[in-house]
Structures are given as C-alpha cells and as structure tokens.
Scaffold this motif. Sequence first.
Motif, PDB file in Angstrom:
ATOM      1  N   GLU A   1       6.564  -4.704   6.973  1.00  0.00           N
ATOM      2  CA  GLU A   1       7.711  -3.853   6.678  1.00  0.00           C
ATOM      3  C   GLU A   1       7.181  -2.522   6.173  1.00  0.00           C
ATOM      4  OE1 GLU A   1      10.562  -5.618   4.012  1.00  0.00           O
ATOM      5  OE2 GLU A   1      10.192  -7.635   4.797  1.00  0.00           O
ATOM      6  N   HIS A   2       8.029  -1.494   6.234  1.00  0.00           N
ATOM      7  CA  HIS A   2       7.636  -0.211   5.664  1.00  0.00           C
ATOM      8  C   HIS A   2       8.864   0.461   5.052  1.00  0.00           C
ATOM      9  CE1 HIS A   2       9.230   1.295   9.504  1.00  0.00           C
ATOM     10  NE2 HIS A   2       9.357   2.457   8.909  1.00  0.00           N
ATOM     11  N   LEU A   3       8.611   1.376   4.148  1.00  0.00           N
ATOM     12  CA  LEU A   3       9.670   2.111   3.465  1.00  0.00           C
ATOM     13  C   LEU A   3       9.222   3.567   3.358  1.00  0.00           C
ATOM     14  CD1 LEU A   3      12.368   2.049   1.925  1.00  0.00           C
ATOM     15  CD2 LEU A   3      11.073   1.552  -0.154  1.00  0.00           C
ATOM     16  N   LEU A   4       9.991   4.444   3.980  1.00  0.00           N
ATOM     17  CA  LEU A   4       9.682   5.872   3.965  1.00  0.00           C
ATOM     18  C   LEU A   4      10.625   6.552   2.987  1.00  0.00           C
ATOM     19  CD1 LEU A   4       7.831   7.971   5.322  1.00  0.00           C
ATOM     20  CD2 LEU A   4       9.623   8.309   7.032  1.00  0.00           C
ATOM     21  N   ARG A   5      10.064   7.087   1.915  1.00  0.00           N
ATOM     22  CA  ARG A   5      10.865   7.741   0.881  1.00  0.00           C
ATOM     23  C   ARG A   5      10.795   9.258   1.037  1.00  0.00           C
ATOM     24  NH1 ARG A   5       8.229   3.674  -2.218  1.00  0.00           N
ATOM     25  NH2 ARG A   5       9.670   2.191  -3.183  1.00  0.00           N
ATOM     26  N   SER A   6      11.774   9.936   0.440  1.00  0.00           N
ATOM     27  CA  SER A   6      11.740  11.393   0.418  1.00  0.00           C
ATOM     28  C   SER A   6      10.565  11.849  -0.443  1.00  0.00           C
ATOM     29  CB  SER A   6      13.038  11.955  -0.167  1.00  0.00           C
ATOM     30  OG  SER A   6      14.140  11.609   0.648  1.00  0.00           O
TER      31      SER A   6
ATOM     32  N   LEU B   1      -4.959  13.436   1.448  1.00  0.00           N
ATOM     33  CA  LEU B   1      -4.412  12.151   1.904  1.00  0.00           C
ATOM     34  C   LEU B   1      -4.812  11.083   0.900  1.00  0.00           C
ATOM     35  CD1 LEU B   1      -3.025  10.500   4.175  1.00  0.00           C
ATOM     36  CD2 LEU B   1      -5.289  10.264   5.230  1.00  0.00           C
ATOM     37  N   ARG B   2      -3.821  10.346   0.356  1.00  0.00           N
ATOM     38  CA  ARG B   2      -4.089   9.400  -0.715  1.00  0.00           C
ATOM     39  C   ARG B   2      -3.532   8.029  -0.352  1.00  0.00           C
ATOM     40  NH1 ARG B   2      -1.398  13.573  -2.489  1.00  0.00           N
ATOM     41  NH2 ARG B   2       0.253  12.456  -3.592  1.00  0.00           N
ATOM     42  N   PHE B   3      -4.416   7.061  -0.227  1.00  0.00           N
ATOM     43  CA  PHE B   3      -4.054   5.661  -0.026  1.00  0.00           C
ATOM     44  C   PHE B   3      -4.262   4.928  -1.347  1.00  0.00           C
ATOM     45  CE2 PHE B   3      -4.189   6.698   4.336  1.00  0.00           C
ATOM     46  CZ  PHE B   3      -3.729   5.635   5.094  1.00  0.00           C
ATOM     47  N   SER B   4      -3.341   4.069  -1.722  1.00  0.00           N
ATOM     48  CA  SER B   4      -3.536   3.217  -2.900  1.00  0.00           C
ATOM     49  C   SER B   4      -3.077   1.806  -2.584  1.00  0.00           C
ATOM     50  CB  SER B   4      -2.770   3.769  -4.115  1.00  0.00           C
ATOM     51  OG  SER B   4      -1.392   3.917  -3.831  1.00  0.00           O
ATOM     52  N   GLY B   5      -3.834   0.834  -3.070  1.00  0.00           N
ATOM     53  CA  GLY B   5      -3.544  -0.569  -2.824  1.00  0.00           C
ATOM     54  C   GLY B   5      -4.842  -1.334  -2.700  1.00  0.00           C
ATOM     55  N   PRO B   6      -4.744  -2.662  -2.662  1.00  0.00           N
ATOM     56  CA  PRO B   6      -3.523  -3.484  -2.616  1.00  0.00           C
ATOM     57  C   PRO B   6      -2.799  -3.513  -3.957  1.00  0.00           C
ATOM     58  CG  PRO B   6      -5.450  -4.890  -2.729  1.00  0.00           C
ATOM     59  CD  PRO B   6      -5.967  -3.499  -2.586  1.00  0.00           C
ATOM     60  N   LEU B   7      -1.479  -3.508  -3.893  1.00  0.00           N
ATOM     61  CA  LEU B   7      -0.629  -3.466  -5.080  1.00  0.00           C
ATOM     62  C   LEU B   7       0.417  -4.582  -4.995  1.00  0.00           C
ATOM     63  CD1 LEU B   7       0.056   0.364  -4.973  1.00  0.00           C
ATOM     64  CD2 LEU B   7      -1.436  -0.778  -6.618  1.00  0.00           C
ATOM     65  N   PRO B   8       0.975  -4.965  -6.141  1.00  0.00           N
ATOM     66  CA  PRO B   8       2.118  -5.886  -6.099  1.00  0.00           C
ATOM     67  C   PRO B   8       3.237  -5.265  -5.283  1.00  0.00           C
ATOM     68  CG  PRO B   8       1.273  -5.660  -8.344  1.00  0.00           C
ATOM     69  CD  PRO B   8       0.590  -4.617  -7.525  1.00  0.00           C
ATOM     70  N   PRO B   9       3.983  -6.054  -4.528  1.00  0.00           N
ATOM     71  CA  PRO B   9       4.966  -5.496  -3.591  1.00  0.00           C
ATOM     72  C   PRO B   9       6.283  -5.087  -4.254  1.00  0.00           C
ATOM     73  CG  PRO B   9       4.923  -7.880  -3.392  1.00  0.00           C
ATOM     74  CD  PRO B   9       3.830  -7.527  -4.361  1.00  0.00           C
TER      75      PRO B   9
ATOM     76  N   ASN C   1       5.545  10.213   1.797  1.00  0.00           N
ATOM     77  CA  ASN C   1       5.581   9.178   0.766  1.00  0.00           C
ATOM     78  C   ASN C   1       5.985   7.879   1.455  1.00  0.00           C
ATOM     79  OD1 ASN C   1       5.851   7.557  -1.455  1.00  0.00           O
ATOM     80  ND2 ASN C   1       7.462   8.751  -2.438  1.00  0.00           N
ATOM     81  N   LEU C   2       4.985   7.086   1.816  1.00  0.00           N
ATOM     82  CA  LEU C   2       5.189   5.906   2.651  1.00  0.00           C
ATOM     83  C   LEU C   2       4.666   4.668   1.933  1.00  0.00           C
ATOM     84  CD1 LEU C   2       5.817   4.632   5.486  1.00  0.00           C
ATOM     85  CD2 LEU C   2       3.457   5.223   6.112  1.00  0.00           C
ATOM     86  N   SER C   3       5.473   3.614   1.898  1.00  0.00           N
ATOM     87  CA  SER C   3       5.047   2.322   1.369  1.00  0.00           C
ATOM     88  C   SER C   3       4.966   1.331   2.521  1.00  0.00           C
ATOM     89  CB  SER C   3       6.022   1.813   0.302  1.00  0.00           C
ATOM     90  OG  SER C   3       6.018   2.649  -0.833  1.00  0.00           O
TER      91      SER C   3
ATOM     92  N   TYR D   1       0.858  -1.186   0.000  1.00  0.00           N
ATOM     93  CA  TYR D   1       0.000   0.000   0.000  1.00  0.00           C
ATOM     94  C   TYR D   1       0.892   1.232   0.000  1.00  0.00           C
ATOM     95  CZ  TYR D   1      -4.095  -2.848   1.045  1.00  0.00           C
ATOM     96  OH  TYR D   1      -5.105  -3.777   0.973  1.00  0.00           O
ATOM     97  N   HIS D   2       0.465   2.257  -0.732  1.00  0.00           N
ATOM     98  CA  HIS D   2       1.169   3.533  -0.728  1.00  0.00           C
ATOM     99  C   HIS D   2       0.319   4.566   0.006  1.00  0.00           C
ATOM    100  CE1 HIS D   2       3.389   2.404  -4.716  1.00  0.00           C
ATOM    101  NE2 HIS D   2       3.864   1.773  -3.666  1.00  0.00           N
ATOM    102  N   VAL D   3       0.979   5.389   0.782  1.00  0.00           N
ATOM    103  CA  VAL D   3       0.307   6.488   1.471  1.00  0.00           C
ATOM    104  C   VAL D   3       1.057   7.769   1.131  1.00  0.00           C
ATOM    105  CG1 VAL D   3      -0.547   7.376   3.667  1.00  0.00           C
ATOM    106  CG2 VAL D   3      -0.220   4.907   3.366  1.00  0.00           C
TER     107      VAL D   3
END
Length: 238
Positions: free
Chosen positions: A183-188, A226-234, A196-198, A111-113
């Motif tokens: 798990e999570h990944l916080l991007r710039s 605020l934008r949520f997207s998913g479920p998506l391929p990882p 920008n959070l995955s 999911y992307h936030v």
Amino acid sequence: MPLYVYSITAKDHPRQLEGVNGIGADPSPLRTVAQGQLCAVVSDIDEEIRPKRRDLAAHQEVLERLMVDGTVLPLQFGYVATDDLAVSEALQTNAEAYLAALQRLEGCAEYHVRASQEDEAPLLQQILQDLPQAKDLNDRIRSGDRDPGLPLALGEMVAREVQVRQESLAAGMTEALIPLAREHLLRSPSGTDFLNLSLLVPHEHQGRLRTAETNIAREIGSGVDLRFSGPLPPYSFV
C-alpha cells in the motif's frame, strides 16, 4: 491505575522486551493486557505524559523491538487508558478490526520518502536555458531595463515552471516506488518538500527498495535532497 498503551499484537507474538524501558521519569515494567486473540503492550504510569525527547524515544524503541519478532499495530505517542479493564474492553470490542489489520500488515514495514530542492541554482539556470521567454526577461533585467513589471513576470514564470518540474519529478519517483509496496499513501508536502510518500513494503521487497533509492538518487543528480527513512512501525497504515 492509568496505563500507557504502546501497541497491539496478536496473542502469539513473542513480545521479547527484556532490557527495554517504557516511558516516564521512573518507568514501570512493560507488560501485556490480553483479551482473546489479542494483547496490548502497556506500562503503568503515575504522571502526565508529555512529548519529551526521552519518552518519544522510549515509545519508538518499544515498537521497534516488537517489530523484530512480528506484526504490530502501533499506537501514536500519548495514548493513555484508565485501567486494565478499559484496555481489555477495547480489545474485545474492536477485535475483528484489529485482527484484520494485523493480517493486512503482516510481513511489512513502513518507509517514508521525502524530497526537497536542496540547491535551486542549477534548476533556475536550466529553466532560463529551456524557456526563451524567461531568458528574454532575465536578459532585459540584467541589461538595465527598469520596467517594474519585469521581475514580477520573471518570478511568476519561473515559480510556475519550478512547480511543474517538481511535480513531474515527484510523480516519476512515486511511479517507480509504489510497485514495491503493498500500500502507499501520498500526502501533501510541507515546508520545502515537494514529495511526501509513505510506503508499506513487504520484507522481501526491502532490498529492491534500497536499490531503487540508489537508482533514483543517481538519476536525479545533485540539487535534490532525497530522504528515505525506515523500516518503521506502520503508523500510516493502521
């Protein structure tokens, strides 16, 4: 013949792709290349593959259909192999890593936030109310003070405060969401976004994620997109 490679799955994945088209102007049937405990989902190609909307959508559709029935390792758009042997050798060489990744991603989706300031006016007004120095500078400008340094000083002060508040808001949202993720990944952030959070979210937590989305949107109120997207391929976690 060159192959376009969509994803890697475990050998026992059902890969039910009936009615799904691959990429290309005249798509070849989707098929698999198997090696040991792994399979790659591929299609033959006889043209240069470019990121056209049609082909991007076809690539995504294949992955989303595969996700319905099991775990996939999605490849980014545009991965081409020379032939079946090259794919088979890649599966064999990297088998241990691919099998470990499939196990790590099992039962999850991405999911992307993202968040951006949709309307800055309420935030700027709040800053003027909260910061006496900013209010004083603004009042002096509005009253006709021609000091050329005033607008610059006010702009810098407000910009710093906007950044502080957005970073605080992003940190709060991240703190609320990451307990739901494996798990999570916080991007710039880019563009106007300040978050920008995955998230790699187990299927059993997806309902809680939607509840959290609703609660966060209610708490932050208007002015923030605020934008949520998913479920998506990882993609982000392969």
